[in-house]
Design an enzyme around this catalytic site. Structure first.
Site, mmCIF file in Angstrom:
data_model
loop_
_atom_site.group_PDB
_atom_site.id
_atom_site.type_symbol
_atom_site.label_atom_id
_atom_site.label_comp_id
_atom_site.label_asym_id
_atom_site.label_seq_id
_atom_site.Cartn_x
_atom_site.Cartn_y
_atom_site.Cartn_z
ATOM 1 N N SER A 284 0.837 -1.194 0.000
ATOM 2 C CA SER A 284 0.000 0.000 0.000
ATOM 3 C C SER A 284 0.868 1.239 0.000
ATOM 4 O O SER A 284 2.044 1.195 0.381
ATOM 5 C CB SER A 284 -0.909 0.021 1.234
ATOM 6 O OG SER A 284 -0.181 0.428 2.387
ATOM 7 N N ASP A 285 0.299 2.366 -0.408
ATOM 8 C CA ASP A 285 0.954 3.636 -0.148
ATOM 9 C C ASP A 285 0.802 3.934 1.336
ATOM 10 O O ASP A 285 0.102 3.222 2.075
ATOM 11 C CB ASP A 285 0.342 4.744 -1.011
ATOM 12 C CG ASP A 285 1.337 5.845 -1.342
ATOM 13 O OD1 ASP A 285 2.263 6.056 -0.547
ATOM 14 O OD2 ASP A 285 1.174 6.506 -2.377
ATOM 15 N N ALA A 286 1.459 4.983 1.815
ATOM 16 C CA ALA A 286 1.553 5.247 3.249
ATOM 17 C C ALA A 286 0.172 5.353 3.902
ATOM 18 O O ALA A 286 -0.640 6.196 3.510
ATOM 19 C CB ALA A 286 2.343 6.534 3.490
#
Length: 761
Positions: A284-286
């Site tokens: 995932s992105d942050a």
């Protein structure tokens, strides 16, 4: 001697993974699916700091490093992000191996976007080189430096197609075109990963998918794209990256057609895995898993984790308090099948085994210093900056004749800022070794002419601060009480007293990148006013543009003799700028996006549809020309280049067939020159309307003085097929293809190819 099969390096990866999985608890599996930021890389808090006196959000940053160290020792994480040196990496790795039950090594990730210690030009600049081999070599060097620092994985390349110049992250990609974007995506994956050797790191193409189409050019906003646009425009770079061997993909933050990308089963399983054939792992992105609750997609963190893992997300990137920590209970409650966890964990373990981390988990701390100090890396960065620069306009002023100059004025805050020269998305750089524009000019000129500098007009800071503010002490920060009037007067006076004025304009590096979208393309502050005042002195002016997006240069294009886009050119950017100014290098960069006249035109692209009343295309607005200021693929040379007639080995092919396209390119001048020959096509008719111009091939070639070279392209099914929304499949039509080869998308399509139905074979 190995105690278990997974510890035996002579055993196959599949056997080792299966054996290790069989020994893991649910909690250990969830740990492998969790990646933490490590804020300790920015320095530890003083021992006497009163943490309780800090605001809650600051307390998190202070406490977070210790919390991550505890998670590592407990086996609650399989990856750590933002460790940027070998010593810290080894300390954490030793804890993971020696203090946990199974001794599974960590994989360290870091944003190695356009360099690690040596900073290359920003990605959009490297795309402007139109040189996949050079881009691949740049990322290979970046990987070598990063691996020496204990880093195994980068969150790059960003392969999002960006067609709205307001979007800050346009700087991280390859621009507007899927063909160019695909070629450079593959090159970067090859550069980073190589053969998975000891100097390679994992590439992490991002953000899946269509993040570059964010509504209004606003970062993090949702995306609505058609099925055909998704496949014809936004997916080809990902497909190319996967074909090149990418084993990691990062999911996007935003909603795609109403469904958050990090919880979108159709996107992550049906499209990414089934259609594109991806077999690696998805991160995932942050904090994007917890964000599923913010997006009103999941009711709480546990629900978000369940939705994400079942949708096909394998690893959660988080600051603290991971949602994936709830997965063991979700399995026990029957909400998630354990086989889904096993599938995700296996993908991550495969990478750790293939990288050799079980046998060689530690970085060589002595070797790190040697690799990071390599002077040849800095030389490579200079050459890349020279290749990337785009000569937008030249009325003969460039290259400068040093023999005729006694005094040179260099004007602009950006001309003397080391940090701004590097651009955004750098964290492990050494600013002191950066060469600014004014330093590069002084070094090149030596005693031949006087080089004097004036900072001139201030560049106002962002109205809303950058998320990266405070990480660098040497950025350009114009004080509120800066005397703009006096500074401009000094700059104008200096220009008036000089034989030539080199004026550097643009945006601060914090005004482009993530969380740096803009509502205007105007030059910040009073830079335009200052430029106009300098031009009024009568002193010849060379304009250098330091930016990562197109800016409003209408006035400059009309009144300034020479304009050179140097982007944020990196560690040796000043040396490259000087070489270009004085003709030691000749610019051959080409625009990877269409340069609009005004922000009101965006998004603006070269591959638009013909649509109704095509003869009125240049008059779509009543108050402004609808045409681009500079077309996609544009860039001038110091030499004169001519193109011969396009030659086809056949003027008719069947559907599924291939044709060879050849053109003679001649350097008619007495100086060597690089040229970027570009092939464009237009399909006249078929099952769907096709764009008026589509890039389908390019070659950057070196031409010696008076040399003619035959440049050949292959045009076949890979270039001619497209996704038909009506048929819901990839198709190729019997049709007529217009094509042309030239120096930009303004090339005339004056050759015709007939495509006939395929005969039964």
């Amino acid at each position: 001697m190995a105690q278990h099969p997974y510890q035996d390096p002579t055993t196959s990866t599949s056997v080792r993974v299966a054996d290790l999985l069989s020994r893991m608890t649910l909690e250990e599996k969830a740990g492998q699916l969790t990646q933490y930021f490590y804020f300790g890389s920015f320095g530890e808090a003083p021992a006497d700091l009163d943490i309780e006196s800090l605001p809650p959000e600051h307390q998190l940053y202070v406490r977070q490093p210790q919390m991550v160290r505890e998670a590592v020792a407990q086996g609650s994480t399989g990856s750590v992000l933002f460790v940027r040196d070998a010593t810290t990496a080894n300390l954490l790795q030793r804890s993971a191996i020696e203090k946990t039950r199974l001794g599974i090594p960590l994989i360290f990730g870091f944003d190695v976007v356009h360099g690690h210690r040596t900073i290359f030009p920003v990605p959009i600049a490297q795309a402007a080189s139109w040189d996949p081999d050079a881009v691949e070599a740049s990322q290979r060097t970046a990987a070598r430096e990063a691996r020496a620092s204990g880093i195994h994985w980068t969150f790059a390349p960003m392969v999002d197609i960006a067609r709205d110049a307001r979007w800050g992250r346009i700087i991280e990609g390859a621009g507007e075109d899927p063909y160019l974007g695909a070629a450079l995506a593959a090159a970067q994956v090859r550069g980073f990963q190589g053969s998975f050797g000891p100097e390679s790191i994992l590439a992490g193409p991002k953000h899946f998918a269509a993040y570059g189409a964010a509504r209004g050019g606003r970062d993090y906003d949702d995306v609505e794209v058609s099925d055909s646009e998704l496949r014809n425009v936004y997916l080809p770079p990902f497909a190319a990256a996967i074909e090149a061997g990418a084993v990691n993909i990062m999911s996007a933050y935003m909603e795609l057609n109403g469904v958050p990308a990090s919880g979108n089963r159709w996107l992550l399983r049906d499209v990414l895995r089934d259609e594109l054939g991806f077999t690696g792992f998805v991160v995932s992105d942050a904090n994007a898993v917890r964000s599923l609750t913010t997006q009103h997609f999941a009711k709480d963190a546990a629900d978000a984790a369940t939705r994400a893992i079942t949708a096909g997300l394998d690893m959660e990137m988080c600051t603290i308090d991971p949602a994936f920590a709830s997965l063991p209970q979700a399995v026990r409650d029957g909400l998630v099948d354990e086989s889904i966890l096993d599938e995700a964990v296996a993908r991550i373990l495969v990478v750790k085994f293939d990288l050799g981390l079980f046998e060689n988990p530690y970085a060589d701390e002595d070797d790190e210093h040697i690799v990071l100090a390599a002077s040849e890396h800095r030389d490579q960065a200079r050459v890349m900056a020279e290749k990337s620069a785009v000569l937008l306009k030249n009325d003969g002023l460039l290259p400068l004749d040093l023999d005729s100059l006694n005094s040179i004025a260099v004007i602009g805050q950006l001309a003397d800022s080391k940090r701004e020269t590097l651009g955004p998305w750098v964290f492990a750089h050494d600013t002191e070794e950066t060469v600014t524009v004014v330093e590069g000019i002084r070094s090149r000129v030596a005693d031949s002419a006087a080089v004097r500098f004036a900072a001139g007009a201030g560049i106002p800071s962002r109205v809303f601060p950058s998320m990266f503010d405070g990480q660098d002490a040497d950025v350009v920060n114009t004080p509120e009480d800066y005397d703009d009037d006096n500074a401009i007067e000094e700059a104008v006076a200096l220009a008036a007293q000089s034989d030539v004025a080199v004026v550097v304009v643009g945006q601060q590096q914090s005004q482009i990148g993530e969380n740096a979208s803009t509502s205007t393309l105007s030059l910040p502050g009073r830079q335009l006013e200052q430029l106009q005042r300098i031009a009024e002195t009568g002193t010849p002016v060379v304009l250098l543009v330091m930016s990562g997006r197109p800016l409003d240069l209408r006035w400059a294009d009309e009144h300034i003799a020479s304009i050179l886009e140097i982007w944020y050119p990196g560690t040796r950017g000043g040396d490259a700028a000087a070489a270009l100014l004085f003709g030691d290098a000749s610019p051959a960069g080409r625009l990877p996006f269409t340069w609009p006249r005004h922000v009101g035109q965006v998004p603006m692209i070269s591959s638009y549809l013909r649509t109704f009343q095509p003869e009125n295309q240049e008059k779509r607005y009543w108050d402004e020309e609808s045409s681009a200021l500079y077309p996609f693929g544009h860039g001038l040379n110091y030499a004169t280049i001519t193109y011969g007639a396009v030659q086809l080995d056949s003027d008719t092919i069947e559907v599924g067939g291939t044709v060879s396209v050849k053109v003679d390119v001649t350097n008619t001048s007495s100086k060597p020159q690089d040229e970027v020959a570009q092939l464009y096509i237009h399909q006249r008719h078929g099952r769907a309307a096709r764009p008026v111009r589509e890039l389908k091939g390019f070659h950057r070639v070196r031409l010696e003085a008076h040399e003619t070279r035959a440049v050949t392209f292959t045009l076949g099914p890979d270039q001619l097929r497209y996704w038909s929304a009506a048929d819901r499949e990839w198709v190729q039509d019997p049709t007529t293809i217009e094509l042309g080869v030239g120096p930009s998308s303004a090339t005339t399509l004056d050759t015709t190819l007939t495509v006939t139905p395929a005969r039964n074979r």
